[in-house]
Design an enzyme around this catalytic site. Structure first.
Site, PDB file in Angstrom:
ATOM      1  N   TYR A   1       0.877  -1.178   0.000  1.00  0.00           N
ATOM      2  CA  TYR A   1       0.000   0.000   0.000  1.00  0.00           C
ATOM      3  C   TYR A   1       0.904   1.214   0.000  1.00  0.00           C
ATOM      4  O   TYR A   1       1.343   1.685   1.043  1.00  0.00           O
ATOM      5  CB  TYR A   1      -0.922  -0.032   1.214  1.00  0.00           C
ATOM      6  CG  TYR A   1      -1.780   1.207   1.352  1.00  0.00           C
ATOM      7  CD1 TYR A   1      -2.463   1.728   0.261  1.00  0.00           C
ATOM      8  CD2 TYR A   1      -1.897   1.859   2.567  1.00  0.00           C
ATOM      9  CE1 TYR A   1      -3.234   2.872   0.386  1.00  0.00           C
ATOM     10  CE2 TYR A   1      -2.679   2.991   2.703  1.00  0.00           C
ATOM     11  CZ  TYR A   1      -3.338   3.501   1.602  1.00  0.00           C
ATOM     12  OH  TYR A   1      -4.092   4.638   1.726  1.00  0.00           O
TER      13      TYR A   1
ATOM     14  N   ASP B   1      -2.000  -1.452  -4.032  1.00  0.00           N
ATOM     15  CA  ASP B   1      -2.358  -0.081  -4.364  1.00  0.00           C
ATOM     16  C   ASP B   1      -1.070   0.720  -4.440  1.00  0.00           C
ATOM     17  O   ASP B   1      -0.515   1.091  -3.412  1.00  0.00           O
ATOM     18  CB  ASP B   1      -3.310   0.473  -3.294  1.00  0.00           C
ATOM     19  CG  ASP B   1      -3.703   1.910  -3.569  1.00  0.00           C
ATOM     20  OD1 ASP B   1      -3.203   2.498  -4.550  1.00  0.00           O
ATOM     21  OD2 ASP B   1      -4.517   2.449  -2.791  1.00  0.00           O
TER      22      ASP B   1
ATOM     23  N   HIS C   1     -12.054   1.309  -4.557  1.00  0.00           N
ATOM     24  CA  HIS C   1     -11.253   0.514  -5.481  1.00  0.00           C
ATOM     25  C   HIS C   1     -12.028  -0.737  -5.897  1.00  0.00           C
ATOM     26  O   HIS C   1     -12.885  -1.217  -5.136  1.00  0.00           O
ATOM     27  CB  HIS C   1      -9.960   0.031  -4.824  1.00  0.00           C
ATOM     28  CG  HIS C   1      -9.020   1.131  -4.430  1.00  0.00           C
ATOM     29  ND1 HIS C   1      -7.832   1.366  -5.081  1.00  0.00           N
ATOM     30  CD2 HIS C   1      -9.089   2.060  -3.443  1.00  0.00           C
ATOM     31  CE1 HIS C   1      -7.202   2.381  -4.511  1.00  0.00           C
ATOM     32  NE2 HIS C   1      -7.943   2.821  -3.509  1.00  0.00           N
TER      33      HIS C   1
END
Length: 264
Positions: free
Chosen positions: A113, A154, A255
DNA sequence: ATGCCATTGATACAATGA
């Protein structure tokens, strides 16, 4: 395994809060039955991860929680997870839960992330670029190893103008600034393969739609969730996609899940 | 240029996200 005995499906999903997202997550897992899953933005302390609900579906799981922000996990269906690390090397001061890495079978899986970095410029952008530098250093080490590697999550980077609905609106944003894009392209220059672009060089592919302004309805999206695979895996990459419809579910994350399939 | 929404939580007139 689950989807198809001749391939392994690996998915990444920024859930934007594992507690708020649990019903959607479980529904998606049952529907698509990925073999390996990386989750980001758990937004829960270690003790509040819904371990039982995940295990009840047949998944082993490791996770690294954090109060309020960040948090990453790796799930593997009916397969042992051998944790390698749960911290990105290179900065003992960095206490964000943003990286987790494990062997699942013969595959080395890193779930990440990457920091958002807004507003840019500023300390948050500096942190993002520093994190990307450390990530590149670590991935260089991974490239030296003779194992198949998948790095997904991500990335908070829009790699090219093709990956955003209206590039001119994003030129000053940390996700699209030249420094962020260059740091991402350093990775692909070194040999990492952007799996979705490899299979779909010219398609418009989005993985994120803002909650604001009916972004999903207008398809005003960004491609910021990525799979980087090492050259060893290039010939095993057979399919990839975005589970766009999940973004349209009630109480969905901003998302959508993204996945690839690797030949065994 | 800003807000638009969603989540977590010293439940906020906040902070963060992307």
């Amino acid at each position: 395994m689950l989807n198809n005995s001749s391939s392994t499906r690996i998915a990444t999903y920024n859930v934007n809060g594992i507690s708020a997202r649990l019903p959607v997550l479980l529904k998606w897992l049952e529907e698509t039955q990925p073999d390996i899953v990386c989750l980001q933005e758990l937004k829960a302390i270690q003790e509040n991860f819904p371990e039982k609900a995940i295990r009840d579906l047949g998944y082993n799981v490791i996770w690294h929680g954090q109060k309020s922000w960040n948090g990453v996990a790796i799930l593997a269906y009916n397969e042992e997870i051998k944790e390698i690390r749960r911290v990105l090397p290179g900065d003992p001061e960095d206490v964000h839960s943003r990286y987790i890495e494990a062997f699942v079978g013969d595959l080395l899986v890193g779930g990440l992330y990457l920091p958002n970095g807004n507003p840019a410029p500023g300390p948050k952008f500096d942190y993002k670029l520093g994190w990307m530098k450390r990530f590149e250093t670590h991935t260089n080490e991974l490239l030296k190893q003779n194992v198949p590697v998948v790095l997904c999550g991500d990335y908070n980077v829009i790699p090219t103008e093709k990956d955003v609905y209206k590039p001119e609106r994003w030129v000053d944003d940390a996700l699209f600034r030249p420094e962020s894009r260059e740091a991402f392209h350093q990775l692909t220059n070194k040999g990492w393969i952007d799996a979705l672009r490899k299979l779909y060089p010219d398609e418009t592919i989005y993985t994120f739609w803002d909650y604001f302004r009916n972004a999903y309805g207008r398809d005003a999206g960004l491609r910021i969730d990525h799979f980087l695979i090492n050259p060893m895996l290039e010939n095993r990459l057979i399919k990839a996609g975005v589970d766009r419809h999940v973004r349209g579910w009630e109480k969905s994350s901003d998302h959508a899940p993204v996945w690839i399939e690797l030949a065994k």
